[in-house]
Design an enzyme around this catalytic site. Structure first.
Site, PDB file in Angstrom:
ATOM      1  N   ASP A 172       3.733  -1.453  10.323  1.00  0.00           N
ATOM      2  CA  ASP A 172       3.608  -0.842   8.999  1.00  0.00           C
ATOM      3  C   ASP A 172       4.041   0.613   9.091  1.00  0.00           C
ATOM      4  OD1 ASP A 172       2.789  -0.917   6.199  1.00  0.00           O
ATOM      5  OD2 ASP A 172       1.257   0.515   6.811  1.00  0.00           O
ATOM      6  N   SER A 173       4.353   1.186   7.936  1.00  0.00           N
ATOM      7  CA  SER A 173       4.727   2.595   7.909  1.00  0.00           C
ATOM      8  C   SER A 173       3.536   3.492   8.257  1.00  0.00           C
ATOM      9  CB  SER A 173       5.272   2.943   6.522  1.00  0.00           C
ATOM     10  OG  SER A 173       4.303   2.628   5.541  1.00  0.00           O
ATOM     11  N   TYR A 187       7.233   5.451   3.494  1.00  0.00           N
ATOM     12  CA  TYR A 187       8.576   4.882   3.435  1.00  0.00           C
ATOM     13  C   TYR A 187       9.005   4.678   1.969  1.00  0.00           C
ATOM     14  CZ  TYR A 187       8.873   3.505   8.428  1.00  0.00           C
ATOM     15  OH  TYR A 187       8.962   3.483   9.797  1.00  0.00           O
ATOM     16  N   GLY A 188       7.996   4.500   1.122  1.00  0.00           N
ATOM     17  CA  GLY A 188       8.231   4.055  -0.260  1.00  0.00           C
ATOM     18  C   GLY A 188       9.121   4.939  -1.098  1.00  0.00           C
ATOM     19  N   CYS A 239       4.527  -4.105   6.086  1.00  0.00           N
ATOM     20  CA  CYS A 239       4.917  -3.126   5.062  1.00  0.00           C
ATOM     21  C   CYS A 239       5.888  -3.778   4.070  1.00  0.00           C
ATOM     22  CB  CYS A 239       5.593  -1.957   5.770  1.00  0.00           C
ATOM     23  SG  CYS A 239       6.229  -0.697   4.684  1.00  0.00           S
ATOM     24  N   ASN A 240       5.527  -3.727   2.803  1.00  0.00           N
ATOM     25  CA  ASN A 240       6.387  -4.318   1.759  1.00  0.00           C
ATOM     26  C   ASN A 240       7.707  -3.578   1.651  1.00  0.00           C
ATOM     27  OD1 ASN A 240       4.742  -6.308  -0.274  1.00  0.00           O
ATOM     28  ND2 ASN A 240       3.419  -4.907   0.830  1.00  0.00           N
ATOM     29  N   THR A 241       7.642  -2.253   1.818  1.00  0.00           N
ATOM     30  CA  THR A 241       8.850  -1.453   1.690  1.00  0.00           C
ATOM     31  C   THR A 241       9.846  -1.825   2.789  1.00  0.00           C
ATOM     32  OG1 THR A 241       7.468   0.296   0.754  1.00  0.00           O
ATOM     33  CG2 THR A 241       9.677   0.909   1.455  1.00  0.00           C
ATOM     34  N   GLU A 258      -5.009   6.956   0.122  1.00  0.00           N
ATOM     35  CA  GLU A 258      -5.138   7.721   1.376  1.00  0.00           C
ATOM     36  C   GLU A 258      -6.076   8.915   1.225  1.00  0.00           C
ATOM     37  OE1 GLU A 258      -1.582   8.225   3.655  1.00  0.00           O
ATOM     38  OE2 GLU A 258      -1.558   6.054   3.926  1.00  0.00           O
ATOM     39  N   CYS A 310       2.261  -3.934  -2.041  1.00  0.00           N
ATOM     40  CA  CYS A 310       2.131  -2.748  -1.192  1.00  0.00           C
ATOM     41  C   CYS A 310       0.812  -2.875  -0.432  1.00  0.00           C
ATOM     42  CB  CYS A 310       2.123  -1.484  -2.045  1.00  0.00           C
ATOM     43  SG  CYS A 310       1.791  -0.001  -1.089  1.00  0.00           S
ATOM     44  N   THR A 311       0.855  -2.552   0.845  1.00  0.00           N
ATOM     45  CA  THR A 311      -0.325  -2.731   1.699  1.00  0.00           C
ATOM     46  C   THR A 311      -1.579  -2.021   1.165  1.00  0.00           C
ATOM     47  OG1 THR A 311       0.566  -0.883   2.951  1.00  0.00           O
ATOM     48  CG2 THR A 311       0.905  -3.066   3.868  1.00  0.00           C
ATOM     49  N   HIS A 312      -1.387  -0.846   0.583  1.00  0.00           N
ATOM     50  CA  HIS A 312      -2.532  -0.026   0.174  1.00  0.00           C
ATOM     51  C   HIS A 312      -3.276  -0.554  -1.060  1.00  0.00           C
ATOM     52  CE1 HIS A 312      -0.585   2.694   2.891  1.00  0.00           C
ATOM     53  NE2 HIS A 312      -1.473   3.647   2.679  1.00  0.00           N
TER      54      HIS A 312
END
Ligand code: DGL
Length: 270
Positions: free
Chosen positions: A6-7, A38-39, A69-71, A154, A186-188
């Site tokens: 992941d980023s 990364y997004g 990571c989706n990005t 975050e 998106c992971t978050h």
């Protein structure tokens, strides 16, 4: 080993689901925290960073890597699979999160109205839309970039009135379009799931990304015993970051929802 990339910390939500569903294997997690997010970056940069990460994980012995990571999955995976992997590691595999989520959305939708939220890079790529249409052409698909959500998570602002106001604004178009299924691309966003569900209402199903990806990984390993046989089963989990290991450990424990005993910093760009 199974590599999880992941980023930053977000992919730990996916690792956590792997550890629950497939606890026997050895895992190596890499978070590129030094270069996150990364997004908001260009395709070229995301590709280069992701390729370096994949190269690092393979050099440490991973047989299969999941881009949590989706990005990275939307902007780099295809090129890695089609151009880089056949030349460099033809016997290993890199998987992403888009196809598992798209398949699950198509199984779940009642009226064929699917929404996708993600980073700017992910929604811009239209990869979710392409993969969804490959599965069913006549879907109505609505994508929405939500660039403020990663920093809010975050900063620990989940549940705050300001965050809910921003969420409502991002989700209002999808609500108007009466989507019945929502992909959290998106992971978050997993941390905002409860608020998203409340805002979208009971007529919209919000997909549980980590669980779906874990289920699909299990299915993949069952269908590919030649790869599965090469993954050691000692239940070890190793954490690597490109930035401060202590910061990774503290933030990471929140994302993983369990203890992270030791993190090492690594350089992945040659
Ligand atoms: N991990 C990224 C994703 O899933 C979000 C954070 C970033 O922008 O790097 O898209």
């Amino acid at each position: 080993m199974i590599g999880v990339f992941d980023s930053g910390f977000g992919g730990l939500t996916i690792l956590s689901a792997f550890l629950k569903k497939l606890p026997a294997y050895d895992y190596l997690y890499l978070g590129d925290s030094a270069r996150t997010p990364y997004g908001s970056k260009s395709q070229e940069v995301i590709y280069t960073y992701t390729r370096q990460a994949v190269n690092f994980l393979f050099s440490k012995g991973c047989m299969v890597i999941v881009l949590a990571c989706n990005t990275a999955s939307t902007k780099a995976l295809r090129k890695i699979q089609q151009e880089w992997l056949p030349v460099n590691y033809p016997d290993r595999r890199v998987l992403g999160v888009v196809i598992p989520l798209a398949e699950s959305a198509v199984e779940s939708t009642r009226y064929g109205r699917i929404g996708v939220i993600g980073t700017q890079a992910t929604t811009e790529s239209r990869v979710y839309e392409e993969e969804l249409r490959k599965l069913r052409t006549e879907l109505k698909i609505y994508e929405q970039a939500c660039p403020l959500l990663v920093p809010l998570v975050e900063e620990g602002w989940v549940g705050k009135p300001e965050s809910n106001m921003i969420l409502k604004k991002y989700l209002s178009r999808l609500k108007r379009k009466k989507i019945d299924t929502l992909i959290l691309g998106c992971t978050h966003y997993r941390f905002l799931e409860k608020d998203i569900e409340r805002i979208m209402g009971k007529n919209c199903r919000v997909l549980n990304g980590p669980e779906i990806v874990a289920y699909k990984l299990e299915d993949y390993l069952t269908r590919h015993p030649e790869i599965e046989a090469l993954i050691p089963r000692n239940k070890t989990v190793t954490y690597r970051t490109t930035d401060d290991p202590e910061r990774f450990r503290v933030f990471g424990e929140k994302f993983l929802n369990q203890n992270i005993p030791r993190v090492e910093r690594v350089m992945i760009d040659p």
